[in-house]
Structure formats: C-alpha cells, structure tokens
Design a protein around this motif. Structure first.
Motif, short mmCIF file in Angstrom:
data_model
loop_
_atom_site.label_atom_id
_atom_site.label_comp_id
_atom_site.label_asym_id
_atom_site.label_seq_id
_atom_site.Cartn_x
_atom_site.Cartn_y
_atom_site.Cartn_z
N ALA A 1 -9.47 -5.84 2.04
CA ALA A 1 -8.18 -5.90 1.39
C ALA A 1 -8.53 -6.22 -0.26
O ALA A 1 -7.76 -5.71 -1.14
N SER B 1 0.69 -1.22 0.14
CA SER B 1 0.09 0.18 -0.16
C SER B 1 0.76 1.16 -0.01
O SER B 1 1.84 1.44 0.98
N GLU C 1 -1.03 -7.12 1.88
CA GLU C 1 -2.29 -7.21 1.88
C GLU C 1 -2.71 -8.56 1.69
O GLU C 1 -3.71 -8.99 2.05
N VAL D 1 -2.10 -7.57 6.78
CA VAL D 1 -3.57 -7.38 7.27
C VAL D 1 -4.66 -8.10 6.57
O VAL D 1 -4.40 -9.14 5.75
N GLY D 2 -5.72 -8.03 6.86
CA GLY D 2 -6.98 -8.72 6.30
C GLY D 2 -7.10 -10.22 7.03
O GLY D 2 -7.34 -11.13 6.64
N TYR E 1 4.92 -4.79 4.32
CA TYR E 1 3.64 -4.60 4.72
C TYR E 1 2.79 -5.37 3.74
O TYR E 1 3.03 -5.08 2.47
#
Lengths: 716, 716
Positions: free
Chosen positions: A256, A166, A219, A246-247, A217
């Motif tokens: 996501a 991101s 997703e 994340v997610g 990072y």
C-alpha cells in the motif's frame, strides 16, 4: 465541508490536453462525454488543433470568456502543474488531474504535488487527483475519466455512491456493479489525494440526496479527523458506509505504501474507528459488493432490537423456510452464529403444514421437504404465514432449483406480490438457482436473491444492524472531558515516574493500590505499616525504565525487616546500574489480591490521535492477543463493548465462583483513564495500567507507566 | 469394504412400484433411465400394468428368470419392507429404497428400518436408503433417483464423486455442479443410512478409478470407525476429500437430529477427525463447490514444502501479478494471512518491466499498472517470466475486466498456450471478469479462473496442501500403545482417587509432583519433610468429588505445624460433610512452581471413541476456549500440532524471559497421557490433568482426575 458539485454536476467541462485520438488519455474523456450524452458544454483545449473529435477546440484557457466549472487535466507532470497555475487565475471551480508521477514517485514529485495542492487550496479549486482515474456521475452523464469502461455499458442509475482511492480498483468495481446491476449515484477515484480525500467524498455523499449507501475503498488515511468527520456525517444521515481497507497485514501494508504513498497505520486502530461509526467492513470484493447490494436493495427487518451482547449488532427473529433439511441446518448454524433468534412457527400455520406434509418440520428451520414439488402450495403458504406473522422480522427461504420451476413460479409470484402490496409483511430473502429475469422480478418487489443460503442469512443480520444504526443515527456524543487534575511535568520530561503516575491517576479518581514514596528504609517501613502488609517495593529512578530487569522490584514484602532489606536491594540496584542513575526513592505499594488481571492503556496513533486499549492482562494478553481498541476519550458504551470484545468481561461475571462485580463501574474506570490521558494533550505518548487487578471491591490499578513527548509537540 | 458396483454399474435394474405416470416417484426412474440413455435392462415391476412408459412390465420379481443387479424400491413403508423380504430371497445384489417414514419418524419406523437393514445384511444386499434420493452414475447413464433434475441437463462427466446424506442437498449440489460445469463421476445420497453410510461411499470412491476428488455432505455420523477407515482410504489413495458437516452450532445440531435422526456430536471432535485425515472442510455451499473446482481442475504448485507452523498446511511461493495496485494489496493481505511467501521478481524480468513501465512495481505483488491497456505485452511478459521462474510455485494474475479485451486476449492465449505446452511452467490462476467461453478455454489449458481475487490466492494454498498430502499419502501410523501399567480398579468404581490417579500416571512415566498418601497427621509431616515444603494437602474420599468446595484443600503449606493443621482441617471437612463420607487420608503433594499452566485430558466421544484435548490451563482455558483436540492415542506429530493450535506452545518458547523448554518432550507427555487413558479400555470415561505446570525442568502434573464407567461396558 467539501463541495463536489462542480466536479460531479458541472455545466461546463474543459479538457486540457484533449487528444484527437479518442483512445488516448486526453481523448477518452472527450469521447465519453460526447458519445454517452453529456448535456453540458465540452471545451477541448488543444495547442494546435481547431477541432477535437468533432468539437471546436480552443488553444488555451485564456481564449475562454467565462471560467469553466470543471477542468480535466490530461498532461505530463510539469505541464499539468503549469495548467493548474493558469486555472488558479481564471476562476475554475474544480479540477481533475489524471497525471501520475507526483508524490507516488518520491523526489521532485512530492514538491510538485505540494504546489498543486497549495494552488488549489489558495484559489478555492476542488482538486481530484493527481494520479487518479477521475469521477463519473452516471445520472447526469458526467464522465470525467480516461477509463474506457463506460463504453462497454453503464450500470443502472441508482443510490450507491462509490469512492475508491485506487483507480484500477474503481474501474473493476464499476464493471462488477454493472454486472450485478447495482445502481450507482456517483463514482469517484481519489488517487494521490492532494485535494479531495476519500473522506471528503464520503462526507459529500452523506449529504447528497441521490445517495443512500456509500461504498469506499481505502488504502490508507493521512487525516484521521477528516475521516471521522465524514463517517460521523454518514452516520448522522442514516446512510450505511461499506469500507474495504486493504493493507491489513504487513505485506499488504508495504504494498500500500508503495502504491499510493499511503500510511497504512495499524489495522486494529482502523477497526476501532470503523466500529465507532458503525462502518460495515468488507475484506474481499465479493463482500464489498454483496454488502452494497444488501444495504441498497434490502428492506430492513420488521422486528429487531439492539443486541445486548454486541452493541454494534442488532438481533432480529428470522423464519428459515427450506425445501432441504440439510440446507436448513446450514442456515440454522449461520443464524445461531449471528445471534439471530429462530422462534418456532405459530401453531395454526404449523398445524396446516403438518396436515399437508406429515414429515415436514415446523420447528425453525421450517422444512417443507422435497414434497413441495408435488404440493407447491405448502411452500407458498409457509412463506406467506411466516412473513405475516408478527413473531418474525424477516423470512429466508431456500428453494434450491425450484424457484423457477413451472409448478412453483406463478404461485410464488402471486405470493410475493400479495405480501409486497400488503406493506406490512416481513421482508423476503430467497436463495437458490434463479435466472436473471426472475431475480429482477423478485428484487423489484423488495426481495433479495442469493445463490448461497448462508449469505441470505448473513444479509438479515446486516439489515438489522443497519436498521439499528439508522434508529440511533446520532451516535453517543463524545463524553465531556471531566475536569481532571493535570500533572505538572517539566517540558523536557519523557516519562512520569511510577510514583507520579500512580499519584496522578489516584487524583483522577482511578482506584489505585495504596502507596507512598519512601526516601529511606525507615520511611519505607512507616509507609508499609500505614497501608498494611504485604507490600511491593519498587525502585524510582528517571534513568531506569525496566526496573525489574536490574533487581529494582521486590514483591510480597511481609514484615518491617523484609521491607528494610527490600529498600536496600532497590537502592543498590540503582547504585550498581552500569550508567549513573538517579535514585528518587522507592515506591511502597500495597499488594492487591484479586482473581484476575486486566490491562488498560492509551496510546497515540499517528493518524487518529489517542486510542484506548483494554483486555485481559498478564500472560493472556500476549498469548491470545484479544486486546480491544476504542477511540479516546471513550464513551461508556464503547468501554463496555471493549470489555466484552476482549473477553475481560468474563473475569467480572462471577468467574470461577468469585463474586460478580459491577461492569459499569469497571467501564467507568476505562473511561476515566482515557480522559486522564486526554488531559495531557499532545504531550501524551503512552499510558498503561497493567495489571488492573480484579477484586471483589472492583478493579484496582497496581502499576502504571506514562511516557511523554519531550516538548509540547507530538512527534508527527 | 463395501461394494457399490451393483448400485452404480448395474446391468439390470428393476423398478419396484414403477408408475405409468413419469412424474411420480415410481415413474421418474423409469423415465430417466429410458430417456437419458441407460444401456442396460430396465424392468418395471407393476402389479397390473403390462407395460410401463413403453417398457414391458412384470407383475412381481418372481416373474423374472435371473436376479437383478439393482432394485429400486418406490413403495409405501410397509410395502417396501415386503419387497425387501422378497429381494432377500432372489439374489438381488443392490437396492435403493426411496421410501420415507422409517427411523426419522421414530416409533415403529425405527423397528421397520432395523428389519430392512438386517435383511440386507443377512443376504448381502448393498442397501441405499431408506428416505434417500438415490444414486446416479452419469458416465454409464445410471439414474437410480426420483429427482427430476437430470431432465433439465447433466453436468459433464468428470472426476468428482459427490455423496450427500441429504437428498435435497444432493439435488441442489447436482444443479450447482451442472451450472459450474464441474464434472461428476458418481452422485449418491444416503438418507437414513440403514445400509450404506456416507463413509462407505467415500471408501468406495477412494478406490474408484473414475474418481479423483470426493465431495461429501454429512449431518452426523453414527459409526466413527467406518468414517475414519474411509477417510484413511481416501488419504492413502491421494484423493482429496471435501466435507461439509452441518450442525456446528447447537441450533443446527438440533435440526440435524430431527432431519435424518443424526447424532451431531461435538463439532470440535469432528474437526479433530478431519484434521487427522487432511479433510478439506467447507462451511458453505460456495466453499464446497469452489474446493471441488480447485482440487479437481487445479494443477498443483511446482514448488511447495510442508508448513513448519501448521503441519496440516503447506507453503508455496506465489507471484502476484496485477493490473491494479489496490487489488494487489488485497491479494498480498490474503497471501500473508495464508503464510504464502511472495519473493520479489527476478532481476532481469524486473528490469524489463521497469524499462517498459517506469511506475510499475516489481516487488511482489507485481503491479503492471493500468498502462497495460496501452502495452499489453508487459503484462504477458510478466506472467510468462514469473511462470517460468523457478522461484515461484504458482502465478496468480488479476486482470480486472481486461482478460477478454481485444488487445489482450489473443496475446494472452498465446502466452497461456506456450506455458501450458512447456510442461514445466508454474500453474496459472486468473481473476477478473471473464466470459464463459474464455474461461473454458483457459481451464482446458490447466488454468483456474475466479472472479474474486482473494479466492485465487486461497486456491494456491489449497493446492499446495493437496500436493503435500498426496506426497505423504500414508499418514503417520497410529503409535503402538506402550506397555503401560493398568490400575487395578474394582468393577463398581466410577473414579480413581487423586492419589490413585497420581500414582498410576507417575508409574506410566508422566512427570508428576512428588506426593504420598497420609493416614494421619504424623505421616503427613513425614511425607512433607521427605518431599520438601511447600506442599498441598488434599482430602482423599471416594464420596467427595469437589473437595475444594468443602474446605478439603489447603495449599502452600510451609511447616510441620501448618501441615498438622491442614491435615486436621481436611479430616474435619470429611467428618462435617452432610452425608456420611469415607476418609481415606490426605494426599500430600509438593507445590510445583512454574510460569504457566497447561491442561491435558482424554475423554470418550460417543461416536469416535477416545479423544485427547490440550491447551493452556487455568483461567485462560475457560475464557479463550482455545483447547485443541486430537484422536487418541495421539501421534507425536498430532501432539505437536495441538500445542501450536492451542497456543500452549507460547509458554514453552522462552515466554517472558523464561527458558525455552523442549516442546518434543512436552508432546511426548501428551502422547503418554493419551496412551495411559487407552490402557483403561472401555472403562475410561475422562482423564484430566489440570494443571500440568510448565517449569524449567519440563512439564509436571500437579493434579489428576480420572472418572470411569462402572462396568466394563461404556455407556453407549
């Protein structure tokens, strides 16, 4: 192996769609590169302007004599594709495409992104984006980004490589790194990942001399092999990787998917991948940066050893020195929960402390009490004595507001300096209120500084784990797949019968309940008598999956008469089935008695391929959901870890007075099951043994389900 | 009910052992009171000096005309006891004793502390300490402490009352509150607690108009009733209590014991107490202060309701607005894990956002994308629209580095101001990099500000829970103990036999397996035939506790012949026992078939009295340790919570195709068991029913163990 040198160390950069307005997307990279001191050649490409922000511009790439190392594309969607077609022909080595409106919008965007990717691949262009915020190399002042954030200040040049799928996360991370003075080597955002994936950047950073710690990072991940290769490279290079993925929840996974069209996948499988390669996982921004800080700045403990309980961890004896008994207890709670031993203070140092402060505690935590305000030497002596004592691997000192106190600070500086120069003292981790100047002074001498005492203790555990991983940088090699029999399955089959599955697993050397296939009642009795009562009698029909729902399973059959009745019942169950169902006979299997049930399975993850799972079976597996995952085929060590993590181990270690059984042998069964699944190659969909019964003779498979993909192509 | 007014709002303060040197323990209070503006009368007591730090001194308390409100005692151990004897005679209302060397050192110190306590109690003196750092009331400039920390600055006067057993923890907390601008109403450290306990201070703060939120640090608690009364008072006053209770692990508990002679007790029991009164628990300093900040400053959500899943919590719909899709996902993960619903944006607002930024996401999280830099109005409109939309109870906005950006800040101020003045908008919680001035500006308008986005989402859940608790400030009243039969037990008995226990529990209305006591084999057969096979036959002997270990239990007895054999076996087991064992007969009980096993028990905690526990029985209880605790006798609501928290609920809700059974009825059984235990009064040591079998007819007790204290005095 991806080459990011043209992207991150270019000698020439063309900005296609360069703007004369420095704050526009096409203007910002020109502004950043010229204002912040990029030493290479900047070529703004502008259809009409002869000059862009004071630099001579060219009307198109055709006007150049030589190919550029890096082209930054800041154009609308279709124009950016045109530009890429042009770049493909003129030898450009790398391209950053900021443009959004590709795959993340669906429809035509998907096809256009595919063309972008194909052009880059066909012409050997390292492609970053589209829909990304670009990349930076602060050391060489390369700012291939349209984020204005570098204008307000740069973090120090350092050894942390940061990669984010991101862009906005990347920009915020940049700002936080700057605030925390965390030194960055490179900063890359990958966006839609038509070319470079986060994995590729990790792999390159693993080989980059300027990078010692990698923060990533994610997703989602579309290419599991690429991620595994990258994490393996970082592990082999001894560089810790911190990942925020994340997610993790359903709601998060939905967002996501709409954000960068990522397939979130199952979080437990990601966790298994991270476990396999020793990734440090962070679920919040605070953790992400704190792990970066700890791993980049922190000295490894002088004493540590791999943890016997949790192989991913390491244990290290720690001295907790505190001016507050209360905070000492908090730190001791934290250390105990992290399995960090707290040996008591060596006798001579303890005696010295007690003679100075009679109420001090010389157990560990070592409480020098508030008296330290009057007698600062006692605190400093306790720090020096523990840091030089070979019993400790690290020293955590809680100084409350006292670090900077005029009566303490000069002595503390002297103590820290002396220990630092000795080269052999255990690393120091301080917590308390410390102003920025003093914090930097301490950090420059290898100490870490935290406000929260619990975090200082956690840092010790993190550093011990990093030390253990660096010492075994070569992870256990994936086991050679044993030469196991492969069942003969027709191409259209979507499952094995339980009999076929049990036969095959037994042939693979997996201990299984004695069994046979009976075509009629007489044969059922013969088999039962040869293997011994009690037996289970189960319907075999390729048309009926849930056989117990239709009365196709009879358990605890204890006599010939009962066996005949049971055979008749399961045969009738097939005949009475609503839709016509074939009857292949009945599986007759010995009822195995044990004191617990495990389950072990293998299934195909769309991203990472075969994944093994294991845990306690029966009711518990559904209620407590403590199943552990591991990449298949399993290593022996991973299988042992899964037994521990799922608590299955508890059933093997003399549970409720039952004899302890050989956990290595049970782990070997898990390994064998994962290898058996692998022999089916892409045909395997799922394999599950549940229950795997725990008996004094070891574990015995009492049931098996194998589902297959109908052709030899997996469904993804 | 303790009265702290003389301690915290004194008009006259005597400092006994006042020092002419301002940095000594006896000098610091004089210095603080005079330098920092205490308006009352300060009387230094000094044996020889006529003046102490510029104030007229008296040689002893006898020299005074009138009693003082507060005496600060800064003397060595034995002198401090002498001083207390003097204070006892002259009408002093409150005393703070700094002196260490009392009970925490063992030996004589224990007796001296007991005398100190007795003197205070006999003469109605509110006693703080000994071995404490004193107390402060910043609003009235009362500094009854020897900590120099107020000299370097005070936190703002505010509504957070802070009480700490540990002095050094209290001092550090003071410094952190100052750094975080957390406004304090009172600050009290209790040390050895010869007089005031942390509980007393909580109870007083619960009734103090200046205090709205209470932060408490505990190492242990010697008087469970006092703590419960205090927490109940705070709950009734609608004032949230945040507690850090250290010593959660064995190592921590050991340090706690040596630190302030605290009995750490079992952490799960403390947790049950905290659950009962809705205490917010913090395990780190960061959490302690963040909870204080959130509860003191944060506006409650405009919409919330009690959580159906977890009664201690509340759910509230939240709008997540973000400039970063990635951080939006992190926040959504957090919200989902806290059960916070995320309804999508209302249609008109969604349409407006999409027309401004086509790639924006109007699902929730609402991603206004990085475009916000060019179009700040879109962000502000999204915040305003969601804050005014009745679908949301709170709005969390992640602004990355953008909060203070010149293009955003003025508009953001206008938006926040307008919403604030409307009086009806949902509360705003921001995360991002915000400088102190802007943070204070936002906070002054009811907004909260965090750096970590996950913490902003957590704050919403905390505030919803506080709102739910305030709305039901009267907790469910403790159930009236039903008029249950009390077993007739001789004074010397230390247990009931299983037969006695089963008889008694059945008489209390707890569903139990049909059973009888057989004195001989014929009677065993008669009982078995009257209750129906299969039965279990178990030895009854007061001399044999572990009957299955000696062959005293036979299960699954299915015929008269088998019953006779079983009776003979258990009788022989008693006869063959190494030491002479009485034989009272055999318990014959119907084997109950079900699909799961629960366990329920009651035991005596040395601090909090009877505590009930419940969970899944059998193997699971030992392996997964998910037992839930509650104070006995249980309320119905607490029993329901325990079923959920321990996952026992899973066996009641249609598990594996079994019928769902009435969870309220099961909870009622738990309540009844806890009431039955209470009828035994102080004689009860432990009561355990394991298994409590889950059947289609509800739960049925199949085994019971009751142990007793031999006289009518419990062992503590």
């Amino acid at each position: 192996m991806p080459d990011l040198s043209a992207l991150l160390q270019p000698r020439t950069i063309a900005v296609i769609g360069a703007s004369t307005q420095p704050d526009k997307v096409g203007g910002m990279p020109v502004r950043l590169l010229s204002e912040l001191g990029y030493a290479g050649h900047i070529i703004p490409v502008h259809a009409t302007a002869r000059e862009v922000q004071g630099l001579p511009a060219v009307p198109s790439l055709d006007a150049l004599d030589a190919p550029v190392d890096l082209a930054i594309v800041a154009l609308p969607v279709s124009a950016s594709l045109d530009a890429m077609r042009q770049l493909a022909c003129n030898g450009t080595r790398a391209a950053v495409v900021f443009t959004s409106g590709f795959a993340e919008t669906g429809g035509d965007g998907i096809a256009m992104q595919a063309e972008l990717a194909a052009l880059a691949q066909a012409h050997g262009i390292t492609l970053l984006g589209p829909n990304c915020l670009g990349a930076m190399n602060p050391r060489e002042r390369v700012f291939a980004t349209f984020s204005p954030i570098p204008l307000t200040g740069l973090p120090p040049v350092g050894d942390v490589g940061l990669v984010s799928q991101s862009g906005a996360f990347g920009a915020y991370a940049f700002a936080l790194a700057r605030e925390a003075s965390l030194g960055l080597s490179h900063w890359v955002t990958t966006g839609n990942e038509a070319g470079l994936h986060v994995a590729d950047v990790i792999e390159w950073l693993a080989r980059d001399d300027a990078t010692r710690v990698i923060l990533a990072y994610l997703e989602g991940c579309r290419d599991g092999d690429r991620l595994r290769r990258a994490l393996a490279a970082a592990r082999a290079a001894g560089k810790p990787v911190v990942v925020t993925k994340v997610g993790t929840t359903e709601a998060g996974a939905r967002s996501a998917q709409s954000h960068t069209a990522s397939l979130a996948g199952e979080d437990a499988v990601y966790q298994a991948v991270f476990d396999e390669y020793g990734v440090f996982r962070a679920n919040t921004l605070d953790d992400f940066f704190r792990l970066g800080y700890v791993l980049s700045r922190g000295r490894r403990p002088t004493r540590w050893q791999p943890s016997a309980k949790e192989p991913a961890n390491a244990v290290t004896p720690v001295a907790l020195v505190t001016v507050s008994g209360g905070v000492g207890i908090m730190m001791a709670d934290q250390a105990e929960s992290l399995d960090l031993p707290m040996p008591p203070m060596p006798e001579d140092a303890a005696a010295a402390l007690c003679s100075a402060i009679p109420f001090a505690s010389t157990a560990n935590p070592i409480d020098v009490t508030g008296q330290v305000v009057a007698q600062p030497a006692v605190l400093l002596d306790a720090i020096a004595a523990t840091a030089q004592c070979p019993d400790y691997g690290s020293v955590v000192a809680f100084l409350a507001g006292g670090v900077g106190a005029p009566r303490i600070w000069p002595g503390l500086q002297e103590t820290v300096d002396t220990l630092h120069r000795s080269g052999t003292a255990a690393p120091l981790l301080f917590s308390g209120l410390v102003d920025d100047d003093k914090r930097r002074w301490l950090e420059a001498r290898g100490a870490l500084v935290f406000r929260e005492p619990a975090q200082a203790v956690q840092a010790v555990a993190v550093l011990a784990r990093a030390a253990a991983q660096a010492a075994s940088a070569q992870p256990e090699p994936a086991p050679a797949t044993a030469a196991l029999p492969v069942p003969d399955v027709p191409p259209e089959a979507t499952s094995l019968s339980e009999f076929e599955a049990m036969q095959w697993l037994a042939a693979c050397g997996i201990p299984s309940a004695p069994h046979g296939l009976a075509r009629d009642a007489d044969e059922a009795v013969r088999i039962a008598e040869s293997i011994g009562y009690p037996v289970a009698i189960k319907l075999c029909s390729p048309d009926i999956l849930h056989k117990s729902d239709v009365g196709g399973v009879v358990l605890n059959v204890i006599s010939a008469q009962a066996a005949r009745a049971a055979f008749a019942q399961v045969q009738a169950a097939a005949a009475d089935h609503g839709t016509p169902a074939r009857f292949d006979g009945a599986l007759v299997a010995r009822m195995v008695r044990g004191w617990g049930e495990l389950m072990v399975g293998v299934r195909r993850d769309p991203v990472f391929g075969l994944v093994a799972l294991a845990g306690i079976g029966g009711t518990a597996v559904e209620i407590f959901r403590q199943t552990a995952f591991g990449l298949a085929p399993l290593t022996h060590a991973r299988a042992r870890t899964m037994l521990r993590a799922s608590r299955a181990q508890a059933l093997l270690s003399g549970h409720r007075g039952h004899p302890a059984i050989d956990a290595d042998a049970v782990a070997e069964v898990l390994v064998r099951v994962s290898q058996a699944a692998a022999t089916l190659g892409p045909r395997l969909d799922t394999l599950e043994i549940n229950p795997l019964i725990v008996t004094a003779q070891g574990v015995i498979a009492a049931d098996a389900v194998v589902t297959l993909h109908a052709t030899d192509k997996p469904s993804h």
